[in-house]
Structure formats: C-alpha cells, structure tokens
Design a protein around this motif. Structure first.
Motif, PDB file in Angstrom:
ATOM      1  N   ASN A 267       0.855  -1.188   0.000  1.00 54.63           N
ATOM      2  CA  ASN A 267       0.000   0.000   0.000  1.00 54.63           C
ATOM      3  C   ASN A 267       0.888   1.235   0.000  1.00 54.63           C
ATOM      4  N   THR A 332      -1.223   2.484  14.985  1.00 51.90           N
ATOM      5  CA  THR A 332      -1.109   2.414  13.523  1.00 51.90           C
ATOM      6  C   THR A 332       0.310   2.071  13.101  1.00 51.90           C
ATOM      7  N   SER A 336       1.265  -1.306  11.165  1.00 50.70           N
ATOM      8  CA  SER A 336       1.738  -1.067   9.800  1.00 50.70           C
ATOM      9  C   SER A 336       3.098  -1.723   9.587  1.00 50.70           C
ATOM     10  N   CYS A 371      -6.567   0.546  16.427  1.00 49.27           N
ATOM     11  CA  CYS A 371      -6.455  -0.326  15.261  1.00 49.27           C
ATOM     12  C   CYS A 371      -5.724  -1.602  15.619  1.00 49.27           C
ATOM     13  N   ARG A 414      -6.608  -0.509   3.895  1.00 45.19           N
ATOM     14  CA  ARG A 414      -5.850   0.710   3.661  1.00 45.19           C
ATOM     15  C   ARG A 414      -6.044   1.128   2.207  1.00 45.19           C
ATOM     16  N   ASP A 415      -5.800   2.413   1.924  1.00 39.98           N
ATOM     17  CA  ASP A 415      -6.013   2.959   0.578  1.00 39.98           C
ATOM     18  C   ASP A 415      -7.433   2.659   0.099  1.00 39.98           C
ATOM     19  N   ASN A 428      -6.486   6.760   3.449  1.00 43.27           N
ATOM     20  CA  ASN A 428      -5.423   5.976   4.081  1.00 43.27           C
ATOM     21  C   ASN A 428      -6.016   4.867   4.947  1.00 43.27           C
ATOM     22  N   PHE A 429      -6.815   5.200   5.924  1.00 42.18           N
ATOM     23  CA  PHE A 429      -7.668   4.268   6.657  1.00 42.18           C
ATOM     24  C   PHE A 429      -8.816   5.087   7.225  1.00 42.18           C
TER      25      PHE A 429
END
Length: 457
Positions: A267, A332, A336, A371, A414-415, A428-429
């Motif tokens: 992503n 995040t 990530s 998240c 995401r995205d 993005n989220f």
C-alpha cells in the motif's frame, strides 16, 4: 665399620623416600588423568543445544502426529502447533538435565505455554515431563524455590485479564459516534465509517442524526459501509451522530471465504520488500522459525522489541517507513510495520480499525480510535494486537491470536476507494471522518461514548 653402616643406612633411607615420592607423584598423575577422563565424558551443554534438543523433540512428535504435536492430560487431548520457543527461559538444570518453555497453539487459536523437562546428552535429549503452565498468558501455576534450593510448582487461583483491558467471552454496550462540523465556507463533502455486523459483532443502528440528507455508500475492495454527505455553509457547527447497540464476541483465529493473496501487495504507506524483507528474514532466522505461524510470531516479537509506544513526531498515519526509522508510534505504526514485514515474508496480513471499550468502567468516553491487524496461517486469519501487547507484556501471548470482546470495528483496509472518491484520492484508513472543503482535507472534532449492559458481562 661404623662409617660404612651409616653410609649404607643413609642410602637405604634415601631410596625409600625417593620411592615414596615417586609413587605419590604417580598416584597424583593417575588421579589427574582419571579426573580429566571423567571431565571429557561430561559434555558441556549450552542453551543453544537445549533449544535444538526441544525443537527436535517437537518436530519428531509433530511428524508422528501428522502435522500436530499431540499431548494429553487427565481431562483433554490436545492437537497443537508450534508457535515459538522461549529462548530466554532455556536452562541447563544439572548434568544431563534441561528445561525448555514453549508456546503451542490449538486449532482454535488458544495458546498454551508448556514447560518441558528433558534428560540426556548434548546430542540426544528426551522429554521426561510436560506441564501446561499457561493458557493465553494466564498461569495455572508459578514456580517457588524451597530452602533446600529445589524448585516446586504452586497453583495460581484463576486470574482475570479484565484489569488489563480485556473482557473475554462477550460484551454488550451502546456506542455513540459523534462528529462536530467546523466552520464551512464553501461546498464540502464528508465520509464517515459505519460499523457492520459480522461473525464477531452484531450491530444494530439505533439512529443516525445528520443536519441534512445523507446516503450510504461502499468501497469495492473491502466492502466497508460509509456514510456520505454533501455539505454547505448552513451545516457549520452542526453535529453528525450515529448510535449503535453492539454485541461483540471475543475473537480468535477463524476461517473466511476470502483471497488471502490480495493481502500480499504493498500500500502507499505499507511498502514491502527491500529493507522490510531483510528485517523480516533476520527476525525469522533469529527465532529459527520455519512455518508461517512461527514466522508471524517472530515478526510480532520483533515489533514489540523494536517499537515503543509514543505519540510524538508524525505518528498516527500508519507509515511503516516512519515506524521503522523512528522505532515509535501509536497502534497504527505498530501494525503497519508488522503488516509490511509479514507481507515481505509472504504472509498475508491486513489492517482494521475501530474503538477499544474500557473494561474498568461501564460508561463514559472512549479515548479515540484503536487499530489492529490479522495475518493468515494454517488456513485461518489470526488476530493480533501488538501495541496492546507492548503495553501489557503479561498479555503478549493472549494478543497473538485474540482480540477481546470489548471493542467495535468500524472499517477494514488501507487505501480505501469509496464509490464516491475524495478529491484528495484514496483514504489511508477510515476511523475519523474524512472532510474535504473545496477538495482540501479539514479536521473534524470527533467523540466516542459508550454505556455497557452489565447483565451480559
């Protein structure tokens, strides 16, 4: 004659003394030789040898069990998979006696911390005793040293994880998502996530209150539900409120009719390959991990060890590069980085966001979004929460394979590309509202509140 007798006596005495000393020296040499021979028979065993020994035992028994480490006690038969060997607890207890602590998971995702005692030599160790020490991080017993220096087990009363933020089983609560619109000087658009029911949460939307007309849209990649509105200056200072009734179940590994391979791609802020592959390979090799499950645990541990929870710098964007460079961030960044590492190791992994409901009180405010992530192994999706595991190290085993019941999920992925796209591009989220005024993103004050139904705890 007298001198001759004395000379003869002196020579005889010298002979006796010399002979005794010679014999003593020979005896001493023989003793040293025997001790050296005995020492050579006793091999020096390292903790690395113990790790190899326990892995060989588990691999052999897993092969016998057609892919499962089979274990039985008085009440239950277990089919288990290796998650990790606790290298920090490997021990040489004495001559030919060794100790190892290992995490093994059931098919349903429960993780048992198992104590193994072994006997044998450096290259030939056999398990002599196996004890279930913990279930999902909660101990059945602890160790106590007696006055004679021997160690014994002491039962531990059943503990609750509630004080560390976890409600097991299920949780029922009402939840309100409230967004306060800023001053709007021109035409604007807003996108807000709307929670949906799934296998682990039953969502009833009690009401949606908006200052104008709204519509529900989705996105083709993740099938999120999104509230969309066109706004104008008349909506300045107004509120948008979504009120839910939520029944949430504790989440463990689960099967899903999906295509895991789609979660191997990069992503915008989740790059794969290059340094992420190098870091992943090194972390996996360090833990001697060979299956997707053990590799994922190695990466999970790596993130806990390397990243500290800190709301500083440009945190909160879920940028894996930032997390890798700064070694800090909020939830995040933790997840990530894990996702980039997992995908770089050919383990599908994905992102989700919602809110964690406090376990220590039954109503009030919720401190923002939270998240988490999931990875795919053994034909199932395994939930992980690495930032919570970092905060509560006692629950690191629990959060590898579980999400507690006290949370609500807003969206996945995401995205995100909604049916009606923001002018700024993909999202993005989706946790807080995305507001654009004349195509420019604008912050929206957001507040979450809840009230728990105590009868269901």
């Amino acid at each position: 004659m007298r001198i001759a007798q004395l000379f003869t006596f002196f020579c005889f005495s010298f002979f006796l003394i010399t002979s005794c000393n010679y014999q003593k020296q020979n005896d001493s040499n023989d003793k040293d030789k025997e001790e050296k021979e005995e020492e050579s028979k006793t091999e020096k065993v390292s903790v690395q040898d113990v790790e190899r020994g326990i892995r060989e035992n588990i691999m052999a028994k897993t092969k016998e069990g057609n892919g499962f480490f089979k274990f039985s006690n008085d009440t239950t038969d277990f089919n288990l998979k290796l998650v990790r060997v606790h290298t920090e607890y490997l021990s040489v207890l004495g001559p030919n006696e060794f100790f190892a602590c290992v995490d093994l998971a059931t098919e349903s995702g429960d993780v048992y911390d198992v104590d193994f005692f072994l006997k044998g030599s450096k290259n030939d160790m056999k398990v002599t005793r196996t004890d279930l020490h913990k279930l999902n991080g909660k101990p059945y017993y602890t160790w106590k040293q007696n006055k004679d220096k021997t160690w014994v087990t002491v039962p531990v009363e059943k503990a609750s994880n509630k004080l560390m933020g976890v409600i097991e089983g299920q949780d029922n609560f009402s939840f309100t998502y409230e967004a306060s619109l800023p001053e709007i000087a021109d035409n604007a658009e807003i996108w807000i996530p709307v929670a949906q029911s799934d296998e682990f949460q039953t969502i009833e939307i009690l009401s949606i209150e908006t200052p104008g007309k709204h519509k529900m849209i989705s996105d083709p990649d993740f099938d999120n539900s999104i509230l969309y509105m066109n706004l104008d200056p008349s909506h300045s200072g107004k509120k948008i409120s979504i009120n839910y009734q939520v029944n949430r179940l504790e989440k463990g590994p689960y099967e899903e009719d999906s295509v895991p391979e789609k979660y191997l791609k990069a992503n915008k802020l989740l790059p794969i390959g290059d340094r992420f592959k190098l870091i992943a390979d090194e972390a996996i090799e360090k833990k001697t991990a060979s299956t997707p499950l053990t590799k994922a645990r190695a990466l999970y541990d790596h993130v806990i060890e390397e990243v500290r929870y800190a709301k500083q710098g440009t945190y909160g964007t879920g940028d894996a590069d930032y997390a890798c460079d700064s070694k800090s961030g909020n939830c995040t960044e933790f997840h990530s980085l894990f996702i980039s590492l997992a995908r770089s190791a050919d383990i599908p992994a994905r992102f989700a966001v919602g809110a964690a409901i406090p376990s220590s009180r039954d109503e009030g405010g919720v401190n923002g979004y939270h998240c988490w992530a999931e990875f795919y192994a053994e034909g199932k999706w395994w939930p992980v929460d690495i930032s919570e595991a970092d905060k509560y190290t006692a629950l690191a085993t629990y959060y590898f394979g579980h999400h507690p019941a006290n949370r609500i999920e807003f969206s996945r992925g995401r995205d995100i590309k909604p049916e009606i796209m923001p002018q700024s591009g993909s999202i993005n989220f989706l946790a807080y509202p995305v507001l654009e005024i004349k195509g420019e993103p604008v912050r929206v004050d957001t507040k979450f509140t809840f009230k728990r139904d105590n009868l269901n705890i």
